[in-house]
Design a protein around this motif. Sequence first.
Motif, PDB file in Angstrom:
ATOM      1  N   ILE A  78       0.832  -1.207   0.000  1.00 17.20           N
ATOM      2  CA  ILE A  78       0.000   0.000   0.000  1.00 17.20           C
ATOM      3  C   ILE A  78       0.869   1.261   0.000  1.00 17.20           C
ATOM      4  O   ILE A  78       0.662   2.173  -0.808  1.00 17.20           O
ATOM      5  CB  ILE A  78      -0.952  -0.010   1.228  1.00 17.20           C
ATOM      6  CG1 ILE A  78      -1.996  -1.132   1.059  1.00 17.20           C
ATOM      7  CG2 ILE A  78      -1.650   1.338   1.401  1.00 17.20           C
ATOM      8  CD1 ILE A  78      -2.697  -1.505   2.343  1.00 17.20           C
ATOM      9  N   ALA A  79       1.869   1.282   0.892  1.00 21.77           N
ATOM     10  CA  ALA A  79       2.729   2.478   0.993  1.00 21.77           C
ATOM     11  C   ALA A  79       3.464   2.734  -0.319  1.00 21.77           C
ATOM     12  O   ALA A  79       3.480   3.865  -0.836  1.00 21.77           O
ATOM     13  CB  ALA A  79       3.723   2.306   2.136  1.00 21.77           C
ATOM     14  N   MET A  80       4.074   1.693  -0.875  1.00 19.96           N
ATOM     15  CA  MET A  80       4.826   1.841  -2.125  1.00 19.96           C
ATOM     16  C   MET A  80       3.894   2.249  -3.273  1.00 19.96           C
ATOM     17  O   MET A  80       4.236   3.060  -4.125  1.00 19.96           O
ATOM     18  CB  MET A  80       5.529   0.524  -2.511  1.00 19.96           C
ATOM     19  CG  MET A  80       6.613   0.074  -1.571  1.00 19.96           C
ATOM     20  SD  MET A  80       7.958   1.235  -1.399  1.00 19.96           S
ATOM     21  CE  MET A  80       7.716   1.790   0.265  1.00 19.96           C
ATOM     22  N   GLY A  81       2.694   1.674  -3.272  1.00 19.93           N
ATOM     23  CA  GLY A  81       1.707   1.990  -4.312  1.00 19.93           C
ATOM     24  C   GLY A  81       1.312   3.448  -4.287  1.00 19.93           C
ATOM     25  O   GLY A  81       1.238   4.105  -5.332  1.00 19.93           O
ATOM     26  N   TYR A  82       1.071   3.987  -3.082  1.00 17.40           N
ATOM     27  CA  TYR A  82       0.691   5.402  -2.972  1.00 17.40           C
ATOM     28  C   TYR A  82       1.813   6.329  -3.448  1.00 17.40           C
ATOM     29  O   TYR A  82       1.571   7.275  -4.196  1.00 17.40           O
ATOM     30  CB  TYR A  82       0.291   5.739  -1.524  1.00 17.40           C
ATOM     31  CG  TYR A  82      -1.155   5.424  -1.209  1.00 17.40           C
ATOM     32  CD1 TYR A  82      -2.195   5.975  -1.962  1.00 17.40           C
ATOM     33  CD2 TYR A  82      -1.494   4.570  -0.174  1.00 17.40           C
ATOM     34  CE1 TYR A  82      -3.523   5.670  -1.696  1.00 17.40           C
ATOM     35  CE2 TYR A  82      -2.827   4.253   0.111  1.00 17.40           C
ATOM     36  CZ  TYR A  82      -3.832   4.806  -0.650  1.00 17.40           C
ATOM     37  OH  TYR A  82      -5.141   4.516  -0.395  1.00 17.40           O
ATOM     38  N   VAL A  83       3.051   6.033  -2.997  1.00 14.06           N
ATOM     39  CA  VAL A  83       4.189   6.883  -3.401  1.00 14.06           C
ATOM     40  C   VAL A  83       4.363   6.845  -4.922  1.00 14.06           C
ATOM     41  O   VAL A  83       4.493   7.885  -5.581  1.00 14.06           O
ATOM     42  CB  VAL A  83       5.497   6.443  -2.683  1.00 14.06           C
ATOM     43  CG1 VAL A  83       6.696   7.224  -3.211  1.00 14.06           C
ATOM     44  CG2 VAL A  83       5.373   6.631  -1.177  1.00 14.06           C
ATOM     45  N   SER A  84       4.329   5.635  -5.480  1.00 14.56           N
ATOM     46  CA  SER A  84       4.500   5.487  -6.935  1.00 14.56           C
ATOM     47  C   SER A  84       3.364   6.172  -7.685  1.00 14.56           C
ATOM     48  O   SER A  84       3.567   6.808  -8.720  1.00 14.56           O
ATOM     49  CB  SER A  84       4.543   4.007  -7.315  1.00 14.56           C
ATOM     50  OG  SER A  84       5.592   3.370  -6.635  1.00 14.56           O
ATOM     51  N   GLY A  85       2.143   6.038  -7.153  1.00 19.64           N
ATOM     52  CA  GLY A  85       0.972   6.665  -7.784  1.00 19.64           C
ATOM     53  C   GLY A  85       1.100   8.181  -7.829  1.00 19.64           C
ATOM     54  O   GLY A  85       0.848   8.806  -8.868  1.00 19.64           O
ATOM     55  N   PHE A  86       1.524   8.770  -6.724  1.00 19.72           N
ATOM     56  CA  PHE A  86       1.677  10.230  -6.701  1.00 19.72           C
ATOM     57  C   PHE A  86       2.820  10.668  -7.638  1.00 19.72           C
ATOM     58  O   PHE A  86       2.730  11.721  -8.271  1.00 19.72           O
ATOM     59  CB  PHE A  86       1.901  10.738  -5.274  1.00 19.72           C
ATOM     60  CG  PHE A  86       0.616  10.820  -4.492  1.00 19.72           C
ATOM     61  CD1 PHE A  86      -0.417  11.677  -4.891  1.00 19.72           C
ATOM     62  CD2 PHE A  86       0.391  10.031  -3.381  1.00 19.72           C
ATOM     63  CE1 PHE A  86      -1.624  11.742  -4.195  1.00 19.72           C
ATOM     64  CE2 PHE A  86      -0.812  10.080  -2.675  1.00 19.72           C
ATOM     65  CZ  PHE A  86      -1.825  10.941  -3.082  1.00 19.72           C
ATOM     66  N   ALA A  87       3.862   9.849  -7.722  1.00 17.78           N
ATOM     67  CA  ALA A  87       4.967  10.170  -8.641  1.00 17.78           C
ATOM     68  C   ALA A  87       4.451  10.189 -10.084  1.00 17.78           C
ATOM     69  O   ALA A  87       4.760  11.098 -10.862  1.00 17.78           O
ATOM     70  CB  ALA A  87       6.088   9.150  -8.493  1.00 17.78           C
TER      71      ALA A  87
END
Lengths: 200, 86
Positions: A11-20
Amino acid sequence: MPIRPILGYDIAMGYVSGFAALLVSYYAFRSYSAAHKKSLLLFQLGFALAGAALLLDSSFLLAALITRSASLIALGYSGYFILTASSYCLIIGSYTVDRAESPEASPMALFPLLAFGAFSEGVLSALAAAIAIQLGVNFSYKRSANSFLAFLAFLLIFLSHLSFTLQSMRFPGFLIAGHVLRFLGFTSLLILLARMVRAS
Amino acid sequence: MKRYRSRLKIILDILEAVGEHGEKISAILTYANLSYDRCMRYLEELAEKGLVEKAEGGYRLTEKGYRFLEGLKRAEKLAEAFGFRL
């Protein structure tokens, strides 16, 4: 392997990647506003979908974790797959449009698909590989740090999809590798953006 | 091989020449690498759109021109990084 830490990490990695991805999309939209090139608009839409896919997937995973409903994971992944596949098609399509707009642009092809597991990740691997090859060719001509970062980003994203493919073929260890590679790919895009913003 | 330069790239080169390499026509011609007639046609068009204005001995960028130039430069960097052509 315990499911909760894996989901939390995902979840954490997904959110960071999504915002990037959404940041890249915003930057591409500003570029489109200045240059009015259709290829940049498609490119922007592609990254907007990629960002939406990652945020959707992470949100469904979070909801699944909270409500303890495993069916939400499959639903979130279905949305993620459709949006990511569409995103890569749009990005590949943007090169096709670029070719049509300019007689010297790079050639590419496009094709969409749908499913879950090794097959779907295999399709995403192929699409990401096509973008990585395009960017690799671009880097071989330009030899600039920015073009290298763009190439590196999609190479890592391609490897992440390859890891997810292997993970779904009874190699669970590749799940973490896939997430790390995807995160590094989008981090590379963030570094590229930071360099462009600092230089302008 | 001689590289194709799009209309947008020519405009970018002219605006860069006006904004960063002096206001004199000779400096603009040298940096933008255009013939006198062609360069003047572009400059008149850019002046009509309010991106440049006539100055003593040449042209200078307007506020709108500066903003447009910054936007185009960002677009060029993105295009260069991902293999698009401006």
